[in-house]
Design an enzyme around this catalytic site. Sequence first.
Site, PDB file in Angstrom:
ATOM      1  N   ARG A 140      11.428  -5.966   4.961  1.00 25.80           N
ATOM      2  CA  ARG A 140      11.123  -4.744   4.750  1.00 25.80           C
ATOM      3  C   ARG A 140      12.332  -3.653   5.341  1.00 25.80           C
ATOM      4  NH1 ARG A 140       5.223  -2.141   5.560  1.00 25.80           N
ATOM      5  NH2 ARG A 140       5.369  -3.147   7.489  1.00 25.80           N
ATOM      6  N   ARG A 165      -0.534  -9.090  13.605  1.00 23.54           N
ATOM      7  CA  ARG A 165      -1.210  -8.229  12.644  1.00 23.54           C
ATOM      8  C   ARG A 165      -2.050  -8.827  11.457  1.00 23.54           C
ATOM      9  NH1 ARG A 165       4.132  -5.813  11.027  1.00 23.54           N
ATOM     10  NH2 ARG A 165       3.185  -4.579   9.503  1.00 23.54           N
ATOM     11  N   ARG A 203      11.204  -1.597  10.902  1.00 22.46           N
ATOM     12  CA  ARG A 203      10.314  -1.510  12.041  1.00 22.46           C
ATOM     13  C   ARG A 203      10.495  -2.362  13.200  1.00 22.46           C
ATOM     14  NH1 ARG A 203       4.931   0.057   8.505  1.00 22.46           N
ATOM     15  NH2 ARG A 203       4.019  -1.314  10.320  1.00 22.46           N
ATOM     16  N   LYS A 214       0.886  -1.069   0.130  1.00 21.64           N
ATOM     17  CA  LYS A 214       0.137   0.165  -0.133  1.00 21.64           C
ATOM     18  C   LYS A 214       1.034   1.192   0.108  1.00 21.64           C
ATOM     19  CE  LYS A 214      -1.996  -1.237   3.945  1.00 21.64           C
ATOM     20  NZ  LYS A 214      -1.221  -2.391   4.249  1.00 21.64           N
ATOM     21  N   ARG A 243      -9.522   0.785   8.955  1.00 17.35           N
ATOM     22  CA  ARG A 243      -9.010  -0.727   9.159  1.00 17.35           C
ATOM     23  C   ARG A 243     -10.234  -1.291   9.848  1.00 17.35           C
ATOM     24  NH1 ARG A 243      -3.213   0.468   9.126  1.00 17.35           N
ATOM     25  NH2 ARG A 243      -2.157  -1.443   9.044  1.00 17.35           N
TER      26      ARG A 243
HETATM   27  P1  ADP Z   1       2.239  -1.922   3.241  1.00 15.58           P
HETATM   28  O1  ADP Z   1       2.348  -0.332   3.273  1.00 15.58           O
HETATM   29  O2  ADP Z   1       0.882  -2.232   2.480  1.00 15.58           O
HETATM   30  O3  ADP Z   1       2.549  -2.405   4.663  1.00 15.58           O
HETATM   31  P2  ADP Z   1       4.957  -1.513   1.840  1.00 15.58           P
HETATM   32  O4  ADP Z   1       4.571  -0.664   0.555  1.00 15.58           O
HETATM   33  O5  ADP Z   1       5.701  -1.049   2.989  1.00 15.58           O
HETATM   34  O6  ADP Z   1       3.434  -2.172   2.363  1.00 15.58           O
HETATM   35  O7  ADP Z   1       5.537  -3.012   1.278  1.00 15.58           O
HETATM   36  C1  ADP Z   1       5.801  -4.077   2.320  1.00 15.58           C
HETATM   37  C2  ADP Z   1       7.219  -4.687   1.654  1.00 15.58           C
HETATM   38  O8  ADP Z   1       7.043  -5.156   0.336  1.00 15.58           O
HETATM   39  C3  ADP Z   1       8.183  -3.620   1.619  1.00 15.58           C
HETATM   40  O9  ADP Z   1       9.618  -3.973   1.684  1.00 15.58           O
HETATM   41  C4  ADP Z   1       8.243  -3.149  -0.159  1.00 15.58           C
HETATM   42  O10 ADP Z   1       9.409  -2.869  -0.640  1.00 15.58           O
HETATM   43  C5  ADP Z   1       7.815  -4.576  -0.560  1.00 15.58           C
HETATM   44  N1  ADP Z   1       7.125  -4.764  -1.788  1.00 15.58           N
HETATM   45  C6  ADP Z   1       6.244  -3.718  -2.146  1.00 15.58           C
HETATM   46  N2  ADP Z   1       5.390  -3.895  -3.299  1.00 15.58           N
HETATM   47  C7  ADP Z   1       6.053  -5.059  -3.756  1.00 15.58           C
HETATM   48  C8  ADP Z   1       5.781  -5.927  -4.859  1.00 15.58           C
HETATM   49  N3  ADP Z   1       4.957  -5.820  -5.660  1.00 15.58           N
HETATM   50  N4  ADP Z   1       6.642  -6.947  -5.083  1.00 15.58           N
HETATM   51  C9  ADP Z   1       7.583  -7.365  -4.033  1.00 15.58           C
HETATM   52  N5  ADP Z   1       7.687  -6.482  -2.950  1.00 15.58           N
HETATM   53  C10 ADP Z   1       7.029  -5.596  -2.759  1.00 15.58           C
HETATM   54  P1  ADP Z   2       1.202  -2.003   7.598  1.00 21.06           P
HETATM   55  O1  ADP Z   2       2.414  -1.613   7.052  1.00 21.06           O
HETATM   56  O2  ADP Z   2       1.241  -3.201   8.526  1.00 21.06           O
HETATM   57  O3  ADP Z   2       0.062  -1.801   6.741  1.00 21.06           O
HETATM   58  P2  ADP Z   2       0.933   0.534   9.123  1.00 21.06           P
HETATM   59  O4  ADP Z   2       2.168   1.341   9.047  1.00 21.06           O
HETATM   60  O5  ADP Z   2      -0.261   1.017   8.096  1.00 21.06           O
HETATM   61  O6  ADP Z   2       1.071  -0.821   8.917  1.00 21.06           O
HETATM   62  O7  ADP Z   2       0.234   0.360  10.492  1.00 21.06           O
HETATM   63  C1  ADP Z   2       1.126   0.143  11.559  1.00 21.06           C
HETATM   64  C2  ADP Z   2       0.323  -0.137  12.934  1.00 21.06           C
HETATM   65  O8  ADP Z   2      -0.249   1.151  13.360  1.00 21.06           O
HETATM   66  C3  ADP Z   2      -0.951  -0.912  12.970  1.00 21.06           C
HETATM   67  O9  ADP Z   2      -0.377  -2.382  12.993  1.00 21.06           O
HETATM   68  C4  ADP Z   2      -1.593  -0.405  13.938  1.00 21.06           C
HETATM   69  O10 ADP Z   2      -1.235  -0.779  15.313  1.00 21.06           O
HETATM   70  C5  ADP Z   2      -1.456   0.987  14.025  1.00 21.06           C
HETATM   71  N1  ADP Z   2      -2.394   1.561  12.916  1.00 21.06           N
HETATM   72  C6  ADP Z   2      -2.170   2.257  11.500  1.00 21.06           C
HETATM   73  N2  ADP Z   2      -3.402   2.252  11.186  1.00 21.06           N
HETATM   74  C7  ADP Z   2      -4.358   2.412  12.057  1.00 21.06           C
HETATM   75  C8  ADP Z   2      -5.815   2.499  12.232  1.00 21.06           C
HETATM   76  N3  ADP Z   2      -6.274   3.014  11.079  1.00 21.06           N
HETATM   77  N4  ADP Z   2      -6.570   2.160  13.167  1.00 21.06           N
HETATM   78  C9  ADP Z   2      -5.700   1.711  14.107  1.00 21.06           C
HETATM   79  N5  ADP Z   2      -4.546   1.374  14.249  1.00 21.06           N
HETATM   80  C10 ADP Z   2      -3.769   1.728  13.036  1.00 21.06           C
END
Ligand code: ADP
Ligand code: ADP
Length: 216
Positions: A127, A171, A160, A13, A88
């Site tokens: 990541r 999660r 992280r 995302k 969420r």
């Molecule tokens: P989210 O915001 O949904 O948690 P991230 O954008 O941080 O996801 O991506 C999670 C991990 O996967 C990061 O290490 C990122 O570099 C990697 N990643 C993102 N998109 C892809 C993809 N299409 N294929 C492989 N790895 C990916």
């Molecule tokens: P991911 O890469 O797993 O998608 P985020 O960076 O979006 O993670 O979120 C990390 C953490 O921050 C979540 O596991 C949760 O604890 C908190 N968090 C993020 N967004 C929300 C939300 N909309 N409501 C509640 N908690 C949240």
Amino acid sequence: MHLLLVGPPGAGKGTQAKRLAKKYSIPHVATGDIFREAIKNETPLGKKAKEYIDQGKLVPDEVTVGMVEERLSRDDCQKGIILDGFPRSVDQANALSDILQDLELALDAVVNIDVGDEEVINRLSGRRVCSECGASFHVEFNPPQDAGVCDECGGELYQRDDDNPETIKERLVVYSEQTSPLIEYYQERDLLLVIDGETTPEQVFERIEKELDALE
Ligand code: ADP
Ligand code: ADP
Ligand code: ZN
């Protein structure tokens, strides 16, 4: 363009949100990034959020919803927004609907990035995130040009705290119980675009672009 990105943790995302924000010149609002910034600055919000984030649980709505409302009320969100990581839960989705109505804004689409558990675990485990701009990299799938350094801004990359096997597991449970019902929620409202997330970041982006172009 007012968009939501949904999908499990690690779906990509943040990676796609950054590209979309650049393409449309609109703000990328990620609740996780806002919490991490608050934790870094040791604010009261950060202290509160950290208790939950470290356990892989959702930060309570009393904290989260007001924070999103404040952010969406700013002028820069009028022409568009990429909301990443909020809502969420169905409760948060209902709260968002009220907030947008008050601001006289409407969602154009909800992009669901579809990625299976196994791939999500691999992505989260490798990541690395920029401490300055929040950009995501992966040690194997998307390595930075210089190890440990952000390609975008030169900031230092870190792993992280919540990207550890135990918290990842929690999660994923939280996603499946509380967040995944949003897929049906937005499908019923005719807003959902489902994108196969198990291809390269470039291919995922192209598919999202194509779907969004078809809306206009
Ligand atoms: P989210 O915001 O949904 O948690 P991230 O954008 O941080 O996801 O991506 C999670 C991990 O996967 C990061 O290490 C990122 O570099 C990697 N990643 C993102 N998109 C892809 C993809 N299409 N294929 C492989 N790895 C990916
Ligand atoms: P991911 O890469 O797993 O998608 P985020 O960076 O979006 O993670 O979120 C990390 C953490 O921050 C979540 O596991 C949760 O604890 C908190 N968090 C993020 N967004 C929300 C939300 N909309 N409501 C509640 N908690 C949240
Ligand atoms: Zn950076």
